[in-house]
Design a protein around this motif. Structure first.
Motif, short mmCIF file in Angstrom:
data_model
loop_
_atom_site.label_atom_id
_atom_site.label_comp_id
_atom_site.label_asym_id
_atom_site.label_seq_id
_atom_site.Cartn_x
_atom_site.Cartn_y
_atom_site.Cartn_z
N GLU A 149 -10.48 -4.20 3.61
CA GLU A 149 -9.28 -4.26 2.79
C GLU A 149 -9.50 -3.54 1.47
OE1 GLU A 149 -7.85 -8.02 1.48
OE2 GLU A 149 -5.77 -7.48 1.82
N ALA A 156 2.88 1.79 -5.64
CA ALA A 156 1.64 2.18 -4.96
C ALA A 156 1.44 3.68 -5.07
CB ALA A 156 1.70 1.75 -3.50
N ARG A 163 -9.22 0.08 2.21
CA ARG A 163 -7.85 0.53 2.36
C ARG A 163 -7.21 0.75 0.99
NH1 ARG A 163 -3.90 -3.49 5.19
NH2 ARG A 163 -3.95 -4.40 3.12
N ALA A 164 -7.52 -0.17 0.06
CA ALA A 164 -6.98 0.00 -1.29
C ALA A 164 -7.56 1.26 -1.94
CB ALA A 164 -7.28 -1.23 -2.13
N ILE A 189 0.83 -1.21 0.00
CA ILE A 189 0.00 0.00 0.00
C ILE A 189 0.86 1.26 0.00
CG2 ILE A 189 -1.97 -1.08 1.15
CD1 ILE A 189 -1.10 0.48 3.65
N THR A 245 -5.54 -5.77 -3.15
CA THR A 245 -5.93 -6.53 -1.97
C THR A 245 -5.31 -7.91 -2.08
OG1 THR A 245 -7.89 -7.51 -2.97
CG2 THR A 245 -8.16 -5.35 -1.94
N SER A 279 2.50 -5.38 -8.98
CA SER A 279 2.62 -4.48 -7.83
C SER A 279 4.05 -4.37 -7.32
CB SER A 279 1.68 -4.92 -6.71
OG SER A 279 1.85 -6.28 -6.43
N GLY A 306 -3.90 3.52 4.23
CA GLY A 306 -4.07 3.45 2.79
C GLY A 306 -3.71 4.77 2.13
N ALA A 329 -3.21 0.02 -6.48
CA ALA A 329 -3.53 -0.51 -5.16
C ALA A 329 -3.95 -1.96 -5.32
CB ALA A 329 -4.66 0.29 -4.52
N LEU A 336 -6.12 4.80 -1.16
CA LEU A 336 -4.92 5.20 -1.90
C LEU A 336 -5.27 6.09 -3.09
CD1 LEU A 336 -1.78 4.28 -2.05
CD2 LEU A 336 -2.57 2.76 -3.83
#
Lengths: 263, 416, 355, 297, 273
Positions: free
Chosen positions: E175, E90, E178-179, C218, E97, E64, E116, E95, E182
């Motif tokens: 989750e 990121a 949180r992504a 993240i 999960t 990622s 995030g 982003a 971003l």
């Protein structure tokens, strides 16, 4: 074969997770336990197999009967000795042991010659494992690990197998293959299986009898073919609309409230 | 609920005893001595014997009516060789009105030097601490009261010279030492003497905890092949060195250990008296039981219907405890006398310490003379050698190269 | 920090995120301030002040170690060495360049932070026990270097004497005066830590501790944050070392050996990992425990033991009880004194209506 | 030249023999870690305790063999008890908690051991003589030779046990996943206790041999410090790693003292093994023979 | 379906936001991914399916930045990100999960979301330690953004709950939140429906569609539930044993005999024995 009578399970002495659950697992049959996440399915299995104790949980009420013996309150290794074994979700193989060592560990309660026979039997059902016999199991593929987990459970020569989400994270084809083998095992090895599944379509297809669990209670039970036609089951577990056709996820309306059988 | 109540009960009990403890100081007319110990830390082998020696001597004095009518109360604090507890101990001593304190440990002494000066309480550091502290002008409240590492180093060379026929020219001396500041301290003197006496010196460091020194001993016996070895080790390492040297066939009669490599326990741990036969040790206090004061202590125990404690058999450290206690008492005695019988304060006890002279305790204490300028008292030592299952005195009180030590002290003094 | 309560409604995000979300907490802080600044130093015997002083120093070190171990999940058993780095840096600056404490203190911290980052490098690749032992190696190497390099250590004795800290001609030279000096830095460290752990960086530390892979994905550069945690933690340790140096009047590496690292670990474990209050309670507890045991035994022990036995019994008992308590806390109250305190508090909050 | 070679050989031999003595201590640590994942910072104190028990029993005029039998029994019991009381409640807790708990155990042992079993330094004589064994230009103290033999013997026995015996496989299964092992019918608690008991046996003999070499008192516990570079270098869970790690550390120490010290004038052997250890960790973060953690995202 | 066709057009025009070009990855001797290419059109939902061990997650890991490919490259909006650190990738707006939920269990839901936003925040050590002022202002500003996501995902009641205590489905939702915090341009979802029941799956599908349609976030999805995949994807890519064996619209892929043979099987799960 296996009878669960009205058990209650409490974690950490305060959190009541199972609130009176009764399940009958028929001899030589597959019984399935369906339900949402957190409904208490895995807890039920752990309560039966006795591994609950290592998670600060305990059965506070009710009984668990294997054939004619009470096994609630027994410790996991003793339960296994009596012929009941649990296959955990997420195919938890002993990653640092080889395939064959996993099987040897699985046959811990048996004598050495029985272990040798057992290994051959497992290889006959899962020929792929034989190819990988000396490989460290942590590096097996997901499907192979699931096969190993089931094969390892067979090593203790069980009468009852508790099978926790064998389809989790596996490709559709592998799921079919594994369920196929489980079906054969039940018939040929005279096993009784308690199957916990998310994949309700699959589970109801192979099972003889089914239970639906919500919030630590059994809310529905019946023969599998009957459950398959139940309208609630259709909507909430099989994703079919009233007409029996599959509805599209695109058409789902916004975040509907979940139906509760008991509220 | 119950857990909660119990914890408060504990707090209450503690508070009560704290108050009690504070009250006790006023219970009786007495003089308080502070004593720091390491009974559980890395040098526990010293503390568990030395401190009982100290306690026993004070008990003996008290049993005979104390010092000029004053009883002595010893406040002993085990600091486990940690520094912060040593500070706490000092503050506690101060609170209880201690007139002097026996400090234990080189880092502890270093951390307390300034406090002792600020609080005007004398602290003794016999056989350890910085050698420069012998200079009473620079460190007015620090009292080594026994041969410093410099004096020990000088004495060791003097002894080597004697053993090697009175001349060190062209000889080779190995210095094997614990690799810490205390171990390095004598180096200045040894290097100086190597030049003036014309011997070749090489150093061999042993890092803590020194449980094993096969390679260093190989280096000494196999490559350097010295005529004499000076060993300055601590803790468990002296016994290892004795054993290893013996194993390599080096004559132990050509080895001398400084004061912390010289106890009976080192010899026992090395495998016994037979193994260590010939090994020489430097002592700043008398060794053995052949002293009136030791007999008096034994008699004191017998009078109480008890057997003398086992610690007394470990005479090197036990006698050092007696030695420290005796000097403390003597300083107090001098101070009381100077005050005409009144109870002295710490400043007066310090002056009492600085007027110690001709106090030998039947030979357990050297003929030292502590003066305001010389807090070391002359740097006297004896040599005792392992012979036939016991330590035998082979060289009575002497000072090694006093002139060289003085020169270094003067040089230190001019630095500050 | 001391209070949290339901039933209070906040209308702004700022209020919701405040350090002291309740009015009562504010009053607690003010009361504590009055007690520790206005009452304690003028009424309590100097001896007890000296113990408080040791506690204040320990608090700084424990907070620092907790940032690393408790919040970021990295282990260090080399913190004693970081303290000595701070100590020698400050001592050299104070003696050779005659710098005042308000320069030597941050300088000591920064130098320790620098060395801490170097010692923390292995954390980029290894975890758990492996990292613990790597930091142990750091401790040994730092000790060896200080012992061996006279330019750092000031000579064979490896000791550098420093004068008492002074500010505008006022010298902090008694326990009573040092009390204010050390209290100031302890409070500064507490406030700074409280702020740090609720900030973006504090959150990132916890993220690295809980799920390092997810943290990375993240957008948290886990390498940077691991090293940052080592840097900040060692900065505290360095400052702690400088405070010790001014308090002792001397820098000496033997004051900061392995056993010190272990004592500080004991503080944060007993106090509570990942808790500011826990660090404080742990520092208090570990400093006071031997003293309390000794004083208890001095008074009660004479009923059971002779004076000669007592000395050994006190020592053995202290070590035994210390070890026993560590085990006890780990088993019975894994979240440490911090949790115990919260339990007591919640007991009182509903009192007398408990159960 | 010849003398240099002889010196080098002597250094190697000296280092190797002391290294195997280190392995002897490290083995106890590895056994416990391998089976239960617990990290024992009290290994040195185990050895101290064993040594103290032996000399105490010898103090009652009992024969050496009886004393060894007693210490082995007591240490097995001690291992059992410690596992039950201290380590089991800490299952699944962070590494630092287990480390700290065993540091607590170490403090308790150092505090109470001498109070109960005697403070003074005592000798622990073994009937093997003092005459050094000659191996070409090198000499070997008999006690170190004995230590090396015992270490190798342990290595052989334990390697066989873990690889070949069903109990050994079960023990590895327990180490891998306790809950699943339980469900396979393995009595996990019994195997944990067994692992600590095995560590107790190793510590008992370690205590006899090191105690004989160093004499017995509280300071015998210091040998525990040597465990860490050995096990980290060899790999925490590798029996062979403990053996090879010990050898390497012993030899590196020896060579550092012989060749490095003269140039820097200080005791490099204290940290030279640690430097080597860090270098190895940078390349293999799990030690030379340690098992890579199988990590999946 | 207007939005969908617009996207199709964008795809045909070659407006690829994320391009994976012939990446390969070996572990030891095992080939996890071999020469796989992938084009993700801006605003599309692209699903990656395939049997276990086909290399799906490895592919995501390479996008990622958690794995570095042995060959090939990954390009985001014209920028080569192949060798960039995961944290930098990121920050560029990708982003994701995780298959096995990877929330920060010691933190609350709100703190997880605030984390995030880590890359969107700036305060440094000094600012954080002083806090009052810059850092506080920044925290409050970002708190607002997080509250918006909390509302969107209906997490209002759980704001201050530690995530460890939440039910499985909720954790998956956090989750996702949180992504989203971003503010990603591309969202990688690794089995978001794994272990969910029908009800939860429908919710999650709805959220994914909303994220895609309302927020205009491009989505790359790994999922085993064929129902979900076929319903919500614009494009489907099929991997098998590290290779790409098929790609196209859901209908095309479903009919591809290679896919049926390697992955889908008869399509009538379980109706045998």
């Amino acid at each position: 074969m296996l009878a669960i009578n009205n058990i209650e399970v409490v974690y950490d002495r305060v959190i009541l997770v199972l609130k009176g659950v009764s399940i009958d697992v028929g001899d030589g049959a597959i019984t399935t336990l369906l339900g949402a996440n957190g409904a208490g399915k895995t807890t039920t299995l752990k309560a039966i197999s006795g591994v609950l104790r290592s998670e600060r949980g305990e059965v506070t009420k009710g009984t668990v009967q294997l054939a004619d013996r009470r096994i609630d309150g027994m410790r996991a290794h003793d339960v296994t000795r009596l012929g009941l074994v649990q296959v955990f979700e997420g195919r938890r193989v002993f990653e640092n042991l080889t395939t064959e060592e996993n099987l040897v560990a699985g046959g811990h309660v048996q004598t050495t010659p029985t272990v040798k026979q057992g290994i051959d039997l497992v290889y006959s059902y899962f020929p792929r494992l034989k190819e990988r016999r000396n490989q460290v199991s942590g590096y097996l593929s997901g499907g192979e690990q699931q096969m190993l987990a089931i094969g390892r459970a067979l090593m203790s020569q069980p009468k009852v197998v508790l099978l926790d989400e064998p389809s989790l994270g596996l490709a559709p084809m592998l799921v079919e293959e594994i369920f196929g083998i489980v079906g054969r095992l039940v018939k040929q090895e005279k096993l009784s299986v308690l199957l916990v599944e998310q994949n309700a379509t699959m589970a109801l297809a192979v099972a003889d009898h089914g239970y639906v669990m919500e919030n630590g209670r059994i809310v529905l039970e019946g023969p599998a073919e009957k459950l398959r036609t139940n309208s609630d089951i259709k909507e909430f577990y099989l994703g079919l609309n009233d007409g029996g056709a599959r509805k599209s996820y695109r058409d789902t309306k916004h975040y509907k409230r979940r139906k509760r059988w008991l509220s | 609920m119950t857990r909660f109540v119990r914890s408060w009960l504990g707090v209450a009990a503690t508070t009560a005893t704290l108050a009690l403890g504070a009250g006790q100081a006023f219970a009786q007319k007495e003089v308080v001595f502070g004593l720091q110990c390491d009974r559980t830390g890395p040098t526990a082998n010293v503390g568990t014997v030395l401190c009982p020696g100290y306690q026993d001597y004070i008990a003996l004095v008290n049993s005979k009516g104390g010092v000029e009518g004053h009883k002595i109360k010893v406040l002993e604090i085990d600091h486990e060789y940690k520094v912060p507890p040593a500070i706490e101990a000092h503050e506690r001593f101060k609170k209880e009105g201690a007139v002097l304190e026996g400090v234990y440990g080189t880092p502890q002494m270093a951390a307390l030097n300034k406090k002792l000066e600020e609080d005007k309480i004398l602290g003794t550091s016999p056989g350890f601490g910085t050698a420069a502290a012998a200079d009473g002008k620079r460190y007015p409240y620090a009292f080594p009261i026994a041969a410093s590492y410099w004096s020990q180093g000088g004495a060791a060379v003097a002894f080597a010279k004697e053993r090697l026929g009175g001349n060190l020219k062209g000889k080779k001396i190995a210095y094997i030492f614990y690799d810490n500041p205390a171990g390095k301290e004598p180096l200045a003197i040894l290097e100086d003497l190597a030049k003036s006496e014309g011997f070749e010196m090489r150093t061999f460091a042993v890092p803590a905890p020194g449980l094993e020194m096969g390679a260093q001993i190989l280096d000494i016996t196999g490559r350097f092949k010295p005529d004499f070895i000076i060993s300055h080790l601590f803790g468990r390492s002296p016994s290892v060195s004795i054993k290893e040297l013996k194993g390599k066939g080096f004559p132990l009669s050509k080895v001398v250990g400084l004061v912390w490599a010289s106890a009976e326990s080192d010899i026992i741990a090395a495998g016994g008296w037979g193994v260590a036969e010939g090994y020489n040790t430097i002592q700043f206090a008398g060794v053995g039981k052949d002293f009136q004061v030791i007999k008096d202590i034994e008699a004191m125990y017998k009078a109480q219907g008890k057997n003398p404690p086992k610690e007394m058999d470990s005479t090197v450290y036990y006698n050092r405890g007696v030695f420290i206690a005796a000097l403390h008492v003597e300083a107090l005695r001098n101070a009381i006398k100077a005050k005409g019988g009144g109870t002295p304060n710490s400043e007066e006890v310090k002056r009492g310490m600085e007027s110690i002279k001709g106090f030998t305790l039947g030979g357990l204490v050297p003929p030292m003379e502590i003066t305001p300028a010389d807090h070391e008292g002359g740097g006297w030592v004896q040599i005792w050698t392992v012979q036939g299952g016991k330590l035998v005195k082979v060289k009575d009180w002497f000072q090694g190269y006093r002139d060289v030590i003085q020169k270094h002290l003067a040089a230190e003094a001019s630095k500050s | 920090m001391f209070h949290r309560e339901s039933g209070v409604f906040k209308t702004t995000y700022g209020a919701d995120m405040a350090l002291y979300p309740l009015p009562i907490a504010k009053w607690t802080i003010i009361a504590l301030g009055v007690i520790f600044v206005g009452i304690v130093p003028f009424t309590v015997h100097e001896y007890y002040l000296s113990i408080l002083n040791l506690i204040f120093i320990a608090i700084v070190g424990a907070l620092g170690l907790n940032i690393l171990v408790g919040y970021t999940g990295q282990i260090s058993i080399g913190h004693g060495a970081f303290m000595s780095v701070g100590a020698y840096t400050a001592a050299n600056l104070a003696v050779k360049l005659d710098l005042p404490f308000w320069l030597t203190l941050p300088a000591g911290g920064l130098m320790a932070a620098l060395i801490g980052v170097v010692v923390g490098m292995p954390s980029l690749r290894i975890k758990g026990l492996y990292l613990a032992i790597a930091t142990l190696a750091g401790q040994l190497i730092i000790e060896w270097t200080i012992n061996r390099v006279p330019a750092i250590s000031g000579g064979a004795q490896a000791s550098i004497e420093v004068g008492r800290p002074s500010l505008l001609g006022f010298s902090f030279d008694t326990q009573g005066r040092l009390y204010f000096f050390l209290l100031f830095f302890a409070v500064l460290a507490i406030v700074a830590t409280l702020n740090l752990v609720r900030s973006r960086i504090g959150r990132a530390f916890v993220a690295v501790r809980d799920q390092d892979i997810a943290a990375e994905i993240i957008g948290i550069n886990i390498y940077r944050y691991k090293l940052l945690a080592f840097a900040i933690s060692s900065f505290y340790a360095g400052v702690c070392g400088v405070l010790y140096t001014y308090y002792f009047g001397i820098a000496n590496y033997e004051q900061f050996q392995l056993i010190v690292s272990i004592d500080y670990l004991a503080m944060i474990i007993i106090g509570g990992l990942g808790s500011v209050l826990g660090s404080i309670l742990g520092a208090v507890f570990v400093t006071l425990l031997p003293i309390v045991i000794r004083i208890l035994m001095e008074n009660v022990g004479s009923l059971f033991f002779t004076a000669a036995e007592m000395a050994n019994v006190i020592s053995g008992l202290r070590l035994g009880v210390f070890g026993g308590l560590i085990i006890f806390f780990l088993i019975v109250e894994p979240e440490g004194l911090n949790r115990l305190w919260r339990n007591i508090r919640s007991y009182f909050r509903v009192w007398p209506f408990s159960y | 030249m010849r003398e240099d070679l002889e010196f080098a050989f002597a250094l190697l031999m000296s280092g190797a023999s002391i290294g195997l003595m280190y392995s002897l201590i490290a083995l106890g640590f590895v056994l416990v870690y391998k089976a239960t994942d617990a990290i024992n910072f009290a290994q040195g104190e185990f050895v101290m305790l064993a040594g103290m028990i032996v000399v105490t029993v010898l103090g009652f005029q009992s024969p050496l063999i009886a004393a060894i039998a007693v210490v082995v029994m007591v240490m097995i019991g001690f291992g059992f008890g410690l596992e039950k009381v201290v380590l089991r409640p800490l299952l699944g807790r962070p590494v630092v908690a287990v480390i700290m708990a065993t540091i607590g155990v170490a403090a308790v042992l150092r505090g109470w051991g001498p109070l109960v079993l005697g403070i003074e330094t005592r000798a622990l004589p073994l009937p093997i003589g003092d005459e050094p064994i000659h191996l070409g230009p090198a000499t070997l103290p008999p006690i170190q030779a004995l230590g090396a033999v015992v270490a190798v013997l342990f290595f052989v026995v334990f390697s066989w046990f873990f690889k070949k015996s069903r109990m050994g496989v079960a023990m590895r299964a327990v180490a891998d996943n306790q809950q699943v092992a339980q469900a396979m019918g393995i009595n996990v608690e019994r195997y944990f206790a067994l692992a600590w008991a095995m560590a107790g046996i190793v510590s008992a003999l370690g205590g006899v041999i090191w105690g004989s070499m160093l004499g017995v008192d509280v300071q015998l516990a210091l040998v525990g410090l040597k465990v860490f570079p050995v096990v980290i270098l060899g790999g925490l869970d590798s029996i062979g790693g403990a053996l090879i790690g010990g050898l390497i550390i012993g030899i590196v120490e020896s060579l550092a003292a012989g060749y490095l010290d003269p140039y820097v004038g200080g005791g490099t052997k204290d940290f030279a093994p640690y430097v080597l250890m860090i270098l190895v960790l940078m390349i293999r973060p799990y030690g030379i023979f340690g098992r890579r953690q199988i990590e999946r995202v | 379906m207007a939005a969908t066709s617009a996207r199709r057009i964008a795809a045909q025009q070659g407006d690829s936001q994320l391009v994976v070009e012939g990446v390969s990855k070996r572990f030891g001797g095992v080939v996890a991914v071999q020469d796989v290419s992938l084009e993700v059109p801006r605003g599309a939902i692209v699903s990656i399916i395939g049997p276990n061990g086909a290399g799906k997650t490895s592919l995501l890991n390479m996008i990622s930045g958690f794995y570095k490919p042995d060959n090939g490259r990954v390009v985001l909006e014209g920028t080569d990100i192949t060798q960039k650190k995961p944290s930098d990738i990121a920050a560029l707006g990708i982003a994701r999960t995780f298959q096995n939920i990877a929330l920060f269990s010691g933190l609350t839901v709100l703190d997880n979301l605030m984390l995030g936003r880590h890359v969107r925040m700036k305060s440094g050590v000094i600012g954080s330690v002083i806090y009052w002022g810059m850092a506080q202002k920044e925290d409050i500003a970002h708190r607002e953004a997080c509250e918006e996501i909390i509302e969107f995902l209906k997490l209002q009641d759980l704001r201050k709950q530690p995530t460890a205590a939440l039910a499985y489905g909720l954790r998956k939702r956090v989750e996702l939140g949180r992504a989203l915090a971003l503010e990603p341009r591309v969202l990688l979802l690794d089995e978001p429906m794994g272990g969910m029941n029908q009800d939860e799956k429908e919710d999650m599908a709805r959220y994914i569609l909303d994220v895609n349609q309302e927020r205009g976030v491009t989505v790359v999805l790994i999922e085993h539930d064929m129902g979900v995949v076929m319903d919500i994807s614009d494009r489907v890519v099929v991997l098998d044993r590290g290779r790409r064996i098929s790609a196209g619209t859901p209908d095309e892929v479903q009919r591809d005999p290679v896919v049926i043979q390697a992955y889908l099987g008869t399509g009538k799960g379980g109706e045998r024995t």
